[in-house]
Design a protein around this motif. Structure first.
Motif, PDB file in Angstrom:
ATOM      1  N   LEU A  95       0.835  -1.203   0.000  1.00  0.00           N
ATOM      2  CA  LEU A  95       0.000   0.000   0.000  1.00  0.00           C
ATOM      3  C   LEU A  95       0.869   1.252   0.000  1.00  0.00           C
ATOM      4  N   LEU A  96       1.985   1.198   0.705  1.00  0.00           N
ATOM      5  CA  LEU A  96       2.923   2.321   0.693  1.00  0.00           C
ATOM      6  C   LEU A  96       3.477   2.527  -0.715  1.00  0.00           C
ATOM      7  N   ALA A  97       3.815   1.429  -1.385  1.00  0.00           N
ATOM      8  CA  ALA A  97       4.316   1.527  -2.760  1.00  0.00           C
ATOM      9  C   ALA A  97       3.246   2.076  -3.698  1.00  0.00           C
ATOM     10  N   LEU A  98       1.998   1.651  -3.510  1.00  0.00           N
ATOM     11  CA  LEU A  98       0.904   2.164  -4.337  1.00  0.00           C
ATOM     12  C   LEU A  98       0.694   3.655  -4.109  1.00  0.00           C
ATOM     13  N   THR A  99       0.823   4.087  -2.861  1.00  0.00           N
ATOM     14  CA  THR A  99       0.677   5.509  -2.554  1.00  0.00           C
ATOM     15  C   THR A  99       1.730   6.329  -3.279  1.00  0.00           C
ATOM     16  N   VAL A 100       2.962   5.836  -3.282  1.00  0.00           N
ATOM     17  CA  VAL A 100       4.048   6.523  -3.987  1.00  0.00           C
ATOM     18  C   VAL A 100       3.774   6.546  -5.488  1.00  0.00           C
ATOM     19  N   VAL A 125      -8.046   9.069   6.817  1.00  0.00           N
ATOM     20  CA  VAL A 125      -9.198   8.425   7.452  1.00  0.00           C
ATOM     21  C   VAL A 125      -9.262   6.951   7.075  1.00  0.00           C
ATOM     22  N   GLY A 126      -9.075   6.654   5.797  1.00  0.00           N
ATOM     23  CA  GLY A 126      -9.120   5.264   5.356  1.00  0.00           C
ATOM     24  C   GLY A 126      -8.025   4.419   5.978  1.00  0.00           C
ATOM     25  N   LEU A 127      -6.841   4.984   6.110  1.00  0.00           N
ATOM     26  CA  LEU A 127      -5.729   4.248   6.715  1.00  0.00           C
ATOM     27  C   LEU A 127      -5.979   3.991   8.197  1.00  0.00           C
ATOM     28  N   GLU A 128      -6.508   4.983   8.897  1.00  0.00           N
ATOM     29  CA  GLU A 128      -6.787   4.805  10.322  1.00  0.00           C
ATOM     30  C   GLU A 128      -7.855   3.741  10.544  1.00  0.00           C
ATOM     31  N   ARG A 129      -8.817   3.674   9.651  1.00  0.00           N
ATOM     32  CA  ARG A 129      -9.844   2.637   9.771  1.00  0.00           C
ATOM     33  C   ARG A 129      -9.256   1.243   9.579  1.00  0.00           C
ATOM     34  N   ARG A 130      -8.164   1.161   8.854  1.00  0.00           N
ATOM     35  CA  ARG A 130      -7.478  -0.122   8.677  1.00  0.00           C
ATOM     36  C   ARG A 130      -6.473  -0.392   9.795  1.00  0.00           C
ATOM     37  N   GLY A 131      -6.365   0.550  10.725  1.00  0.00           N
ATOM     38  CA  GLY A 131      -5.410   0.384  11.812  1.00  0.00           C
ATOM     39  C   GLY A 131      -3.992   0.718  11.426  1.00  0.00           C
ATOM     40  N   LEU A 132      -3.819   1.500  10.343  1.00  0.00           N
ATOM     41  CA  LEU A 132      -2.490   1.874   9.872  1.00  0.00           C
ATOM     42  C   LEU A 132      -2.180   3.312  10.259  1.00  0.00           C
ATOM     43  N   ASP A 133      -0.932   3.558  10.557  1.00  0.00           N
ATOM     44  CA  ASP A 133      -0.480   4.905  10.891  1.00  0.00           C
ATOM     45  C   ASP A 133      -0.409   5.722   9.602  1.00  0.00           C
ATOM     46  N   PRO A 134      -1.174   6.803   9.486  1.00  0.00           N
ATOM     47  CA  PRO A 134      -1.170   7.560   8.226  1.00  0.00           C
ATOM     48  C   PRO A 134       0.098   8.368   7.984  1.00  0.00           C
ATOM     49  N   ARG A 135       0.905   8.591   9.015  1.00  0.00           N
ATOM     50  CA  ARG A 135       2.061   9.481   8.859  1.00  0.00           C
ATOM     51  C   ARG A 135       3.049   9.023   7.787  1.00  0.00           C
ATOM     52  N   PRO A 136       3.490   7.768   7.779  1.00  0.00           N
ATOM     53  CA  PRO A 136       4.432   7.384   6.716  1.00  0.00           C
ATOM     54  C   PRO A 136       3.820   7.477   5.324  1.00  0.00           C
ATOM     55  N   TYR A 137       2.530   7.235   5.223  1.00  0.00           N
ATOM     56  CA  TYR A 137       1.875   7.292   3.917  1.00  0.00           C
ATOM     57  C   TYR A 137       1.743   8.731   3.423  1.00  0.00           C
ATOM     58  N   VAL A 138       1.464   9.648   4.340  1.00  0.00           N
ATOM     59  CA  VAL A 138       1.372  11.057   3.947  1.00  0.00           C
ATOM     60  C   VAL A 138       2.754  11.593   3.573  1.00  0.00           C
ATOM     61  N   ILE A 139       3.772  11.193   4.336  1.00  0.00           N
ATOM     62  CA  ILE A 139       5.142  11.593   3.990  1.00  0.00           C
ATOM     63  C   ILE A 139       5.516  11.041   2.615  1.00  0.00           C
ATOM     64  N   VAL A 182      11.674   8.611 -11.775  1.00  0.00           N
ATOM     65  CA  VAL A 182      11.317   7.246 -11.359  1.00  0.00           C
ATOM     66  C   VAL A 182      12.275   6.757 -10.275  1.00  0.00           C
ATOM     67  N   VAL A 183      13.561   7.051 -10.453  1.00  0.00           N
ATOM     68  CA  VAL A 183      14.543   6.686  -9.424  1.00  0.00           C
ATOM     69  C   VAL A 183      14.222   7.393  -8.110  1.00  0.00           C
ATOM     70  N   ALA A 184      13.846   8.669  -8.198  1.00  0.00           N
ATOM     71  CA  ALA A 184      13.499   9.430  -6.993  1.00  0.00           C
ATOM     72  C   ALA A 184      12.273   8.838  -6.303  1.00  0.00           C
ATOM     73  N   LEU A 185      11.311   8.351  -7.083  1.00  0.00           N
ATOM     74  CA  LEU A 185      10.142   7.703  -6.489  1.00  0.00           C
ATOM     75  C   LEU A 185      10.547   6.431  -5.749  1.00  0.00           C
ATOM     76  N   ALA A 186      11.443   5.662  -6.354  1.00  0.00           N
ATOM     77  CA  ALA A 186      11.918   4.440  -5.705  1.00  0.00           C
ATOM     78  C   ALA A 186      12.668   4.766  -4.415  1.00  0.00           C
ATOM     79  N   VAL A 187      13.468   5.821  -4.457  1.00  0.00           N
ATOM     80  CA  VAL A 187      14.202   6.237  -3.256  1.00  0.00           C
ATOM     81  C   VAL A 187      13.233   6.698  -2.176  1.00  0.00           C
ATOM     82  N   THR A 188      12.199   7.436  -2.582  1.00  0.00           N
ATOM     83  CA  THR A 188      11.183   7.888  -1.624  1.00  0.00           C
ATOM     84  C   THR A 188      10.553   6.705  -0.911  1.00  0.00           C
ATOM     85  N   TYR A 189      10.158   5.710  -1.695  1.00  0.00           N
ATOM     86  CA  TYR A 189       9.565   4.519  -1.084  1.00  0.00           C
ATOM     87  C   TYR A 189      10.562   3.824  -0.160  1.00  0.00           C
TER      88      TYR A 189
END
Length: 218
Positions: A95-100, A125-139, A182-189
């Motif tokens: 899911l983190l990779a999909l977000t990126v 909101v959707g991440l919290e409902r799944r019990g996931l911390d939204p902070r890494p996904y927003v970053i 694309v490389v920068a996206l991979a590094v971000t993830y």
């Protein structure tokens, strides 16, 4: 005169970093405009040169992209993307990779700041409902928006200005800047995944706030 330019430059950057002028209701746009007025009134820049420095074609392209991005938001497209992301059956890492990927892809063809602002609330909101911390996904979303926007001429205002000034075409620019993006996206993830390894889930149950959802207008 050089002292005036240096002083205005330094104060403008301090204001940009702070985001506002203490005691005044002036944001970053106001700070930039005040700096321009001071330079013109102070004689550091002649009015004809100041007018010639404004790249109107770039502003028109940016204005059109902002309208297009706003229409996507009004049509509920960003809300739909956020809900689809948060509601997918993917594991937290995927899911983190999909977000990126989604954040970077949308930012390459739309205004990246609108992408981040529009997607963040419902994604959280959707991440919290799944019990996931939204902070890494927003970053990750913010980093992906910056990286993805570098891939094309219309990804951000700087690219538009570079392309307009240099007479570059869309595909030549994408061929050169796309691979590094694309490389920068991979590094971000990689950086976010490594930094938050083993900590993508929330520690305890949460009750996400209610957020109005804009239905997708097809």
């Amino acid at each position: 005169m050089t002292g005036l330019v240096v002083a205005v430059f330094a104060l403008t950057y301090l204001g940009m970093a702070a985001g506002r002028v203490p005691g005044l209701k002036v944001d970053r746009v106001g700070i930039a405009l005040i700096a321009a007025v001071v330079l013109v009134v102070g004689g550091a820049v002649a009015p004809p040169k100041a007018l010639a420095a404004i790249d109107f074609p770039t502003l028109f392209v940016l204005f059109g992209l902002m309208i297009l991005s706003a229409q996507f938001a009004a049509a509920g497209f960003y809300d739909w993307c956020s809900l689809r992301l948060a509601g997918s059956a993917a594991s937290p890492g995927r899911l983190l990779a999909l977000t990126v990927a989604v954040g970077g892809g949308l930012s390459a063809v739309l205004a990246n700041d609108v992408v981040v602002f529009a997607m963040t609330p419902l994604l959280c909101v959707g991440l919290e409902r799944r019990g996931l911390d939204p902070r890494p996904y927003v970053i990750a979303l913010a980093g992906a928006a910056n990286a993805g926007s570098a891939a094309t001429l219309i990804g951000n205002p700087q690219n538009i200005l570079i392309g307009q000034t240099g007479g570059l075409d869309f595909w030549s620019f994408a061929a050169v800047c796309g691979p590094p993006a694309v490389v920068a996206l991979a590094v971000t993830y990689g950086v976010v995944a490594w930094t938050w390894r083993g900590r993508l889930h929330l520690d305890g149950p949460v009750r996400p706030p209610a957020v109005a959802v804009q239905p997708l207008d097809r």
